[in-house]
Write an enzyme that holds these catalytic residues in place. Structure first.
Site, PDB file in Angstrom:
ATOM      1  N   CYS A  88       0.860  -1.160  -0.052  1.00 51.59           N
ATOM      2  CA  CYS A  88      -0.102  -0.127   0.138  1.00 51.59           C
ATOM      3  C   CYS A  88       0.876   1.332   0.019  1.00 51.59           C
ATOM      4  O   CYS A  88       0.411   2.232  -0.346  1.00 51.59           O
ATOM      5  CB  CYS A  88      -0.915   0.269   1.367  1.00 51.59           C
ATOM      6  SG  CYS A  88      -2.194  -1.214   1.243  1.00 51.59           S
ATOM      7  N   HIS A 335      -9.278   3.435  -2.072  1.00 54.52           N
ATOM      8  CA  HIS A 335      -7.770   2.936  -1.839  1.00 54.52           C
ATOM      9  C   HIS A 335      -7.402   1.950  -2.956  1.00 54.52           C
ATOM     10  O   HIS A 335      -7.581   0.748  -2.791  1.00 54.52           O
ATOM     11  CB  HIS A 335      -7.789   2.105  -0.522  1.00 54.52           C
ATOM     12  CG  HIS A 335      -6.495   1.754  -0.068  1.00 54.52           C
ATOM     13  ND1 HIS A 335      -5.201   2.444  -0.546  1.00 54.52           N
ATOM     14  CD2 HIS A 335      -6.110   1.009   1.164  1.00 54.52           C
ATOM     15  CE1 HIS A 335      -4.259   1.798   0.163  1.00 54.52           C
ATOM     16  NE2 HIS A 335      -4.809   1.008   1.136  1.00 54.52           N
TER      17      HIS A 335
END
Length: 383
Positions: A88, A335
């Site tokens: 991420c 996201h």
């Protein structure tokens, strides 16, 4: 040691695609289709030739997606490109890579960012474990050795919520606020100038105007009985790309360019079995290096992977939760894993440079938690 002021790179432009929901409007747009339009637009805006392209990507098509997209964007064939994977944190890792290069021997203009197409990522399989066994679909990366527990991210967020006393009610209220802020920002066009519209989508797909605390209370725990994290108080699975045009400090001064000067960027590591707390470790290390007072930060963007996780980090750093993501964060916007860190810097660029909401706003702070217990934080100032 921090970067000397005169050598600190400057972000001079920042763009992103609209963020789509996996399986939604961008379901047929691959990594190149997401990233190339952003690269092309940034290259068109650049006052000089692009020296390198650095892009984060997780579980994409393989090879070197940064190079493929750069060529598809029409950049010259002699522009090198690198793809990095820090889960991420990949978008910020790509930016960290360019910042390091431009703080040293390199000069001129670079493009750094991230891209994720969860909708089109290849299917992969673990090989059979016996001659008569079937291959097993590869669902997620191992973030730690099994001896560390390697919990799923949602399970880890539930554990953080329980250990840090983050109630379900507080998580739901935070998620509703994220959506409300994003919907309000979208309605008045605060995202418009940072977006590169795609043929399939010209606006962020995820923000929900109808979310209320009462509605979110009806969602069931998503990661196990008794948990407090739900599909509504955490981020979605998303598609999107974001990138930044940056240059070394001397080049910015020579061209009279304004933007976001990178004061420092820090990656830190902590407990592998509590990955969501990586923001706390990274910001703590950044504060130690820079001496910045967190109360002096004008715009904070800690990635909202889970309301439980980001609230725990805010509490540990003694930051009022109302200060985070003032125009809505990843719970509302989405996201797109490897792109998210770059999206955060695009958002800071808009709020501090492109259309500042506070006349005297100067400092911005981005932080993102990373699978395996890592975190990255970047401190920037508008110049």
């Amino acid at each position: 040691m921090m970067i000397p002021v005169e050598r600190r790179p400057v972000i001079v432009d920042a763009l992103r695609t609209p963020i789509g929901t996996s399986g939604g409007a961008l379901r047929d747009v691959d990594v190149t289709g997401l990233l190339a339009p952003v690269l092309a637009e940034l290259a068109r805006h650049s006052p000089g030739p692009i020296g390198e392209v650095s892009i984060g990507n997780v579980r994409g098509p393989g090879g070197n997606p940064a190079r493929v997209a750069a060529l598809a964007a029409g950049l010259p064939v002699d522009v090198p490109a690198i793809t990095v994977d820090r889960q991420c944190g990949s978008g910020l890792a790509a930016l960290e890579h360019s910042v390091a290069m431009l703080s040293g021997l390199h000069e001129g203009f670079h493009i750094a960012g991230g891209v994720q197409s969860a909708s089109t990522q290849p299917w992969t399989f673990w090989p059979p474990t016996a001659p008569d066994a079937e291959p097993v679909r590869y669902e997620r990366a191992p973030f730690t050795p099994a001896s560390f527990g390697d919990p799923d991210m949602g399970v880890a967020a539930d554990l953080v919520a329980a250990e840090c006393g983050i109630t379900r009610e507080r998580q739901d209220a935070y998620a509703v606020r994220s959506h409300q802020r994003a919907v309000a920002s979208q309605a008045v066009g605060l995202f418009d100038d940072e977006l590169v519209a795609l043929p399939a989508l010209d606006h962020d797909e995820r923000p929900r105007a109808g979310f209320t605390v009462e509605r979110l209370a009806r969602f069931r725990p998503a990661f196990g009985p008794g948990g407090t994290c739900t599909a509504a108080n955490c981020c979605g699975v998303n598609d999107g790309a974001a990138a930044l045009l940056l240059c070394d400090g001397a080049t910015a001064q020579r061209h009279g360019l304004h933007g976001l000067r990178v004061i420092d960027v820090v990656t830190a590591a902590g407990r592998p079995d509590r990955p969501g707390l990586g923001i706390t470790a990274a910001v703590g290390k950044l504060v130690e290096r820079t001496g910045v007072n967190l109360a002096s930060i004008d715009v904070i963007d800690f990635n909202e992977a889970f309301a439980a996780q980001v609230l725990a980090c805010l509490d540990q750093l003694r930051i009022d939760e109302e200060r985070n993501c003032p125009q809505g964060g990843a719970i509302a916007l989405g996201h797109p894993w490897a792109a998210s860190g770059a999206v955060q810097l695009v958002r800071l660029f808009t709020q501090l440079v492109r259309s500042p909401q506070q006349p005297d706003a100067r400092l911005g702070l981005a932080g993102i938690a990373i699978g395996g217990g890592q975190g990255t934080a970047m401190l920037v100032e508008a110049i």
